[in-house]
Design a protein around this motif. Sequence first.
Motif, PDB file in Angstrom:
ATOM      1  N   GLU A 159       0.824  -1.202   0.000  1.00  0.00           N
ATOM      2  CA  GLU A 159       0.000   0.000   0.000  1.00  0.00           C
ATOM      3  C   GLU A 159       0.867   1.266   0.000  1.00  0.00           C
ATOM      4  O   GLU A 159       1.962   1.283   0.557  1.00  0.00           O
ATOM      5  N   LEU A 160       0.341   2.308  -0.631  1.00  0.00           N
ATOM      6  CA  LEU A 160       0.966   3.629  -0.579  1.00  0.00           C
ATOM      7  C   LEU A 160       0.319   4.395   0.566  1.00  0.00           C
ATOM      8  O   LEU A 160      -0.827   4.809   0.478  1.00  0.00           O
ATOM      9  N   GLY A 161       1.049   4.533   1.652  1.00  0.00           N
ATOM     10  CA  GLY A 161       0.512   5.200   2.827  1.00  0.00           C
ATOM     11  C   GLY A 161       0.739   6.701   2.789  1.00  0.00           C
ATOM     12  O   GLY A 161       1.369   7.237   1.873  1.00  0.00           O
ATOM     13  N   VAL A 162       0.230   7.375   3.819  1.00  0.00           N
ATOM     14  CA  VAL A 162       0.375   8.831   3.891  1.00  0.00           C
ATOM     15  C   VAL A 162       0.586   9.243   5.334  1.00  0.00           C
ATOM     16  O   VAL A 162       0.008   8.653   6.253  1.00  0.00           O
ATOM     17  N   TRP A 163       1.444  10.248   5.524  1.00  0.00           N
ATOM     18  CA  TRP A 163       1.651  10.874   6.824  1.00  0.00           C
ATOM     19  C   TRP A 163       1.155  12.315   6.749  1.00  0.00           C
ATOM     20  O   TRP A 163       1.603  13.087   5.896  1.00  0.00           O
ATOM     21  N   TYR A 164       0.226  12.661   7.644  1.00  0.00           N
ATOM     22  CA  TYR A 164      -0.215  14.047   7.788  1.00  0.00           C
ATOM     23  C   TYR A 164       0.544  14.625   8.988  1.00  0.00           C
ATOM     24  O   TYR A 164       0.455  14.086  10.101  1.00  0.00           O
ATOM     25  N   MET A 165       1.283  15.722   8.768  1.00  0.00           N
ATOM     26  CA  MET A 165       2.261  16.151   9.755  1.00  0.00           C
ATOM     27  C   MET A 165       2.079  17.622  10.144  1.00  0.00           C
ATOM     28  O   MET A 165       1.832  18.485   9.285  1.00  0.00           O
ATOM     29  N   TYR A 166       2.222  17.876  11.435  1.00  0.00           N
ATOM     30  CA  TYR A 166       2.340  19.233  11.963  1.00  0.00           C
ATOM     31  C   TYR A 166       3.655  19.328  12.726  1.00  0.00           C
ATOM     32  O   TYR A 166       3.978  18.451  13.544  1.00  0.00           O
ATOM     33  N   ASN A 167       4.427  20.376  12.467  1.00  0.00           N
ATOM     34  CA  ASN A 167       5.649  20.639  13.201  1.00  0.00           C
ATOM     35  C   ASN A 167       5.660  22.106  13.612  1.00  0.00           C
ATOM     36  O   ASN A 167       5.361  22.991  12.790  1.00  0.00           O
ATOM     37  N   GLY A 168       5.992  22.365  14.860  1.00  0.00           N
ATOM     38  CA  GLY A 168       5.989  23.727  15.370  1.00  0.00           C
ATOM     39  C   GLY A 168       7.290  24.094  16.053  1.00  0.00           C
ATOM     40  O   GLY A 168       7.920  23.260  16.705  1.00  0.00           O
ATOM     41  N   SER A 169       7.701  25.365  15.892  1.00  0.00           N
ATOM     42  CA  SER A 169       8.854  25.911  16.588  1.00  0.00           C
ATOM     43  C   SER A 169       8.458  27.286  17.098  1.00  0.00           C
ATOM     44  O   SER A 169       8.078  28.157  16.311  1.00  0.00           O
ATOM     45  N   HIS A 170       8.546  27.465  18.417  1.00  0.00           N
ATOM     46  CA  HIS A 170       8.037  28.692  19.037  1.00  0.00           C
ATOM     47  C   HIS A 170       9.145  29.284  19.912  1.00  0.00           C
ATOM     48  O   HIS A 170       9.432  28.780  21.004  1.00  0.00           O
ATOM     49  N   ARG A 171       9.735  30.357  19.414  1.00  0.00           N
ATOM     50  CA  ARG A 171      10.883  30.955  20.082  1.00  0.00           C
ATOM     51  C   ARG A 171      10.425  31.847  21.227  1.00  0.00           C
ATOM     52  O   ARG A 171       9.565  32.717  21.045  1.00  0.00           O
ATOM     53  N   VAL A 172      11.019  31.628  22.400  1.00  0.00           N
ATOM     54  CA  VAL A 172      10.609  32.400  23.580  1.00  0.00           C
ATOM     55  C   VAL A 172      11.718  33.311  24.095  1.00  0.00           C
ATOM     56  O   VAL A 172      11.460  34.199  24.915  1.00  0.00           O
ATOM     57  N   SER A 173      12.963  33.089  23.665  1.00  0.00           N
ATOM     58  CA  SER A 173      14.073  33.957  24.050  1.00  0.00           C
ATOM     59  C   SER A 173      15.181  33.802  23.017  1.00  0.00           C
ATOM     60  O   SER A 173      15.043  33.050  22.047  1.00  0.00           O
ATOM     61  N   GLU A 174      16.299  34.487  23.229  1.00  0.00           N
ATOM     62  CA  GLU A 174      17.409  34.382  22.289  1.00  0.00           C
ATOM     63  C   GLU A 174      17.968  32.967  22.228  1.00  0.00           C
ATOM     64  O   GLU A 174      18.448  32.525  21.191  1.00  0.00           O
ATOM     65  N   LYS A 175      17.895  32.255  23.338  1.00  0.00           N
ATOM     66  CA  LYS A 175      18.498  30.929  23.420  1.00  0.00           C
ATOM     67  C   LYS A 175      17.492  29.782  23.400  1.00  0.00           C
ATOM     68  O   LYS A 175      17.815  28.673  22.976  1.00  0.00           O
ATOM     69  N   PHE A 176      16.265  30.025  23.863  1.00  0.00           N
ATOM     70  CA  PHE A 176      15.307  28.936  24.046  1.00  0.00           C
ATOM     71  C   PHE A 176      14.132  29.026  23.068  1.00  0.00           C
ATOM     72  O   PHE A 176      13.653  30.117  22.757  1.00  0.00           O
ATOM     73  N   SER A 177      13.676  27.852  22.641  1.00  0.00           N
ATOM     74  CA  SER A 177      12.449  27.739  21.847  1.00  0.00           C
ATOM     75  C   SER A 177      11.744  26.443  22.222  1.00  0.00           C
ATOM     76  O   SER A 177      12.361  25.494  22.715  1.00  0.00           O
ATOM     77  N   ILE A 178      10.446  26.416  22.001  1.00  0.00           N
ATOM     78  CA  ILE A 178       9.619  25.243  22.283  1.00  0.00           C
ATOM     79  C   ILE A 178       9.329  24.510  20.975  1.00  0.00           C
ATOM     80  O   ILE A 178       8.914  25.131  19.985  1.00  0.00           O
ATOM     81  N   LYS A 179       9.548  23.216  20.966  1.00  0.00           N
ATOM     82  CA  LYS A 179       9.295  22.392  19.794  1.00  0.00           C
ATOM     83  C   LYS A 179       8.047  21.536  20.022  1.00  0.00           C
ATOM     84  O   LYS A 179       7.870  20.958  21.102  1.00  0.00           O
ATOM     85  N   SER A 180       7.198  21.446  19.021  1.00  0.00           N
ATOM     86  CA  SER A 180       6.000  20.615  19.106  1.00  0.00           C
ATOM     87  C   SER A 180       5.791  19.887  17.785  1.00  0.00           C
ATOM     88  O   SER A 180       6.193  20.371  16.716  1.00  0.00           O
ATOM     89  N   MET A 181       5.165  18.724  17.860  1.00  0.00           N
ATOM     90  CA  MET A 181       4.963  17.917  16.663  1.00  0.00           C
ATOM     91  C   MET A 181       3.782  16.986  16.864  1.00  0.00           C
ATOM     92  O   MET A 181       3.563  16.468  17.961  1.00  0.00           O
ATOM     93  N   ALA A 182       2.995  16.777  15.805  1.00  0.00           N
ATOM     94  CA  ALA A 182       1.917  15.786  15.801  1.00  0.00           C
ATOM     95  C   ALA A 182       1.849  15.165  14.410  1.00  0.00           C
ATOM     96  O   ALA A 182       1.720  15.900  13.416  1.00  0.00           O
TER      97      ALA A 182
END
Length: 224
Positions: free
Chosen positions: A28-51
């Motif tokens: 079968e030819l499958g599929v991935w539906y993807m969300y990726n997030g990068s949320h910068r909160v300071s010069e050094k730190f950022s929050i990463k999220s993925m579903a």
Amino acid sequence: MKKYILIAIVIWGVNINAQTTLPNPVEELGVWYMYNGSHRVSEKFSIKSMAHFRFFEFGEDMQQFIGRFGANYKINKTFGATLGYAYLNTDTSYEVDEGTFGDHRIYEDLLANHKIGALKFAHRLRAEQRFFRSQTGHFIRYQLGLSYPLSNKWSTYLYDEVFFDFTGQSYNQNWLGAGVKYQLSKVVKLQLGYMSINTDASQNFDRIQIGIAISTDHRKKEKN
């Protein structure tokens, strides 16, 4: 008469076997539906999220859901590190109701980025500690990614990622993918690609990837 009875029995047996043969997800030819997030909160730190919602087929029979959440620290212009948690819910069967199992993971990333001309290189070394079915597992993963701009909006990419498993055979699987990305706005980027998965069981899976990436900057702006 006996000959016709024997033929009927053979046909009946073949039909029963065909009905009980399980479908093969490799075909079968499958599929991935993807969300990726990068949320910068300071010069050094950022929050990463993925579903990710991963299907054996287009929109049918979901194979796996995976969500990731992590904190990224920017060491300098080249290097970064991420510490995070991931949860996976996986259906190991295809078109058969055999239940799913949950997989909890802690992961650590070491990241490096550099350029040669317009060609961008992205390296990721990831360690994962897995907790599933009263077991503990350990992955080491290395990904090399390349990207090249086609215009102000469009870019193309290529990547390869190999998995090593410390609780089983050393080689676990390999992901090879390529595609294009479109910068819809300063915040949103769209992705369309193809990936080939090769496993230690000599199985190959073909997957279409459809994704959206959201990057936000929550740093406080300096007052003039």
